[in-house]
Design a protein around this motif. Structure first.
Motif, PDB file in Angstrom:
ATOM      1  N   TYR A  49       0.796  -1.219   0.000  1.00  0.00           N
ATOM      2  CA  TYR A  49       0.000   0.000   0.000  1.00  0.00           C
ATOM      3  C   TYR A  49       0.835   1.279   0.000  1.00  0.00           C
ATOM      4  O   TYR A  49       0.276   2.373  -0.102  1.00  0.00           O
ATOM      5  N   THR A 165      -9.834  -0.095  -6.709  1.00  0.00           N
ATOM      6  CA  THR A 165      -9.006   1.082  -6.994  1.00  0.00           C
ATOM      7  C   THR A 165      -9.883   2.314  -7.180  1.00  0.00           C
ATOM      8  O   THR A 165     -11.065   2.219  -7.520  1.00  0.00           O
ATOM      9  N   GLN A 167      -9.169   6.124  -9.098  1.00  0.00           N
ATOM     10  CA  GLN A 167      -8.258   6.968  -9.869  1.00  0.00           C
ATOM     11  C   GLN A 167      -6.846   6.374  -9.916  1.00  0.00           C
ATOM     12  O   GLN A 167      -5.847   7.083  -9.778  1.00  0.00           O
ATOM     13  N   ARG A 169      -5.362   4.435  -7.823  1.00  0.00           N
ATOM     14  CA  ARG A 169      -4.760   4.140  -6.512  1.00  0.00           C
ATOM     15  C   ARG A 169      -5.564   3.062  -5.804  1.00  0.00           C
ATOM     16  O   ARG A 169      -6.778   2.971  -5.952  1.00  0.00           O
ATOM     17  N   GLU A 170      -4.866   2.266  -5.017  1.00  0.00           N
ATOM     18  CA  GLU A 170      -5.510   1.114  -4.389  1.00  0.00           C
ATOM     19  C   GLU A 170      -6.324   1.510  -3.168  1.00  0.00           C
ATOM     20  O   GLU A 170      -5.886   2.329  -2.341  1.00  0.00           O
ATOM     21  N   ALA A 173      -5.258   2.950   0.486  1.00  0.00           N
ATOM     22  CA  ALA A 173      -4.230   3.996   0.411  1.00  0.00           C
ATOM     23  C   ALA A 173      -4.846   5.298  -0.080  1.00  0.00           C
ATOM     24  O   ALA A 173      -4.183   6.109  -0.713  1.00  0.00           O
ATOM     25  N   LEU A 174      -6.134   5.514   0.234  1.00  0.00           N
ATOM     26  CA  LEU A 174      -6.867   6.656  -0.307  1.00  0.00           C
ATOM     27  C   LEU A 174      -7.085   7.768   0.711  1.00  0.00           C
ATOM     28  O   LEU A 174      -7.685   8.789   0.391  1.00  0.00           O
ATOM     29  N   ARG A 289     -13.061   4.269 -11.039  1.00  0.00           N
ATOM     30  CA  ARG A 289     -12.747   3.331  -9.952  1.00  0.00           C
ATOM     31  C   ARG A 289     -13.110   1.898 -10.347  1.00  0.00           C
ATOM     32  O   ARG A 289     -13.827   1.685 -11.323  1.00  0.00           O
TER      33      ARG A 289
END
Length: 388
Positions: A49, A165, A167, A169-170, A173-174, A289
């Protein structure tokens, strides 16, 4: 009907590799928490992450509780929480004698509505808990902008979203702090379990210490020559994840891609087979997403008797559920503030079988049974001029 004909709502994908990992723990002599396997899992999560620290804990509820303590939430503070979800975020807020303020959700995704969040910010608001609803990430660009504008923390409840996800990113990790679940129905599982992911290592260190009664890892202390005797300087909690569960999760984390690919295939099959069904709406996934498909939740037409449909499916050995909860209508959280979209989804959503072990034939059987039951229990099919 034979038991082998049943199609469960959920099913964990656990096998020989996970058993072998557990055998290693048995041989090591350290099955308890915060041992070698736990440390290895935390390192694996932190790398995956890209976060400052990862803390393995007993469940996602514990991770949420620890996150709010580390972020300094105090009695009387207000925390805005997504309303349409398993109520763990609201529980975590109440554990600290703070006040959960419920934000309504988008009707198309069930994720928290950023405008609803913005409208609820007040003088006692200290933070926001967004939820990746049944596996679909929320609108983090807008939510982070709101948090930054008002000086609030933002926590991502990614309990259902391992592998999703937003954009590029996983999920997990947002936001500055995220909480994962490894419950038996999740995309990676050890039966029970969770993790706190933090961009700031200080948040992780705080959570790790509190998760072990405030005295840290007994395993680490056992490796020291001499007799270190830890002191209890504040009240902590027993939120450790066993090394048995951590070993299972090391294997499962490595299998996320494989298991998610299968869930994606099943979701695609459901979407294709149900696309023309006028008595329900299939899940909507915005283009920016991807979904983890912890659950496949359809929204029934208002004319359909959901309870009767559920009874039909279960009588045929097909698992189903109500989806998730409108937290603000639960007795323990009863609130005068209304979230009408969440309340409506709570009444009309239906979860149908979703797990990586489903076969194509089983999906077809679920769809056939669902279609027949919708027509049998829809008011619109029982009146002249209704749906054929």
């Amino acid at each position: 009907m034979n038991a082998t004909d049943a199609i469960p709502l959920v099913h964990a994908s656990l096998g020989e590799r996970e058993l072998a990992a557990v055998a290693e723990v048995f041989a090591s002599g350290w099955p308890a928490g915060q041992g070698p396997k736990g440390k290895a899992l935390e390192a694996q999560l932190a790398e995956r992450y890209g976060v400052g620290d990862a803390v393995a804990v007993s469940n996602c509820g514990a991770a949420l509780h620890l996150a709010l303590m580390a972020l300094g939430v105090k009695a009387g503070d207000e925390v805005i929480v997504a309303d349409y979800t398993f109520p763990a975020p609201a529980h975590a807020v109440r554990y600290l004698d703070a006040v959960p303020v419920f934000a309504d959700v988008r009707p198309d995704t069930g994720t928290v509505d950023p405008q609803a969040v913005a409208d609820l910010v007040g003088p006692r608001t200290v933070g926001v808990i967004a939820v990746d609803t049944v596996g679909l990430p929320a609108d983090y660009a807008q939510l982070q902008a709101i948090a930054d504008r008002h000086g609030l923390f933002l926590v991502e409840d990614a309990a259902c979203a391992v592998g999703a996800t937003y954009q590029g990113r996983e999920a997990g990790a947002l936001a500055e702090v995220a909480c994962l679940s490894f419950h038996g129905r999740k995309g990676a599982t050890s039966g029970e379990g969770g993790a706190l992911l933090a961009a700031d290592p200080a948040i992780g260190a705080d959570a790790r210490l509190r998760s072990s009664f405030g005295i840290g890892s007994i395993f680490d202390q056992s490796q020291v020559v001499g007799l270190p005797i830890p002191e209890f300087t504040e009240v902590g909690y027993n939120f450790k994840l066993s090394d048995i569960a951590a070993a299972i999760l090391q294997v499962q984390i490595g299998r996320i891609g494989e298991l998610l690919a299968r869930r994606n295939t099943i979701a695609g099959q459901y979407g294709q087979l149900l696309a023309d069904e006028s008595l329900l709406t299939v899940p909507h996934v915005p283009e920016d997403r991807t979904h983890a498909w912890q659950s496949y939740v359809v929204t029934l037409d208002a004319s359909v008797d959901r309870a009767a449909v559920a009874a039909d499916l279960r009588a045929q050995g097909i698992g189903c559920g109500h989806g998730t909860w409108a937290t603000h209508v639960q007795p323990v959280f009863a609130s005068e503030h209304k979230c009408p979209v969440s309340a409506d989804l709570f009444q009309r959503n239906l979860a149908i079988p979703m797990h990586a072990e489903l076969s194509e034939n089983q999906v077809e059987r679920v769809v056939d049974a669902l279609r027949a039951s919708l027509r049998a229990h829809s008011a619109s099919t029982l009146i002249p001029g209704g749906v054929a």
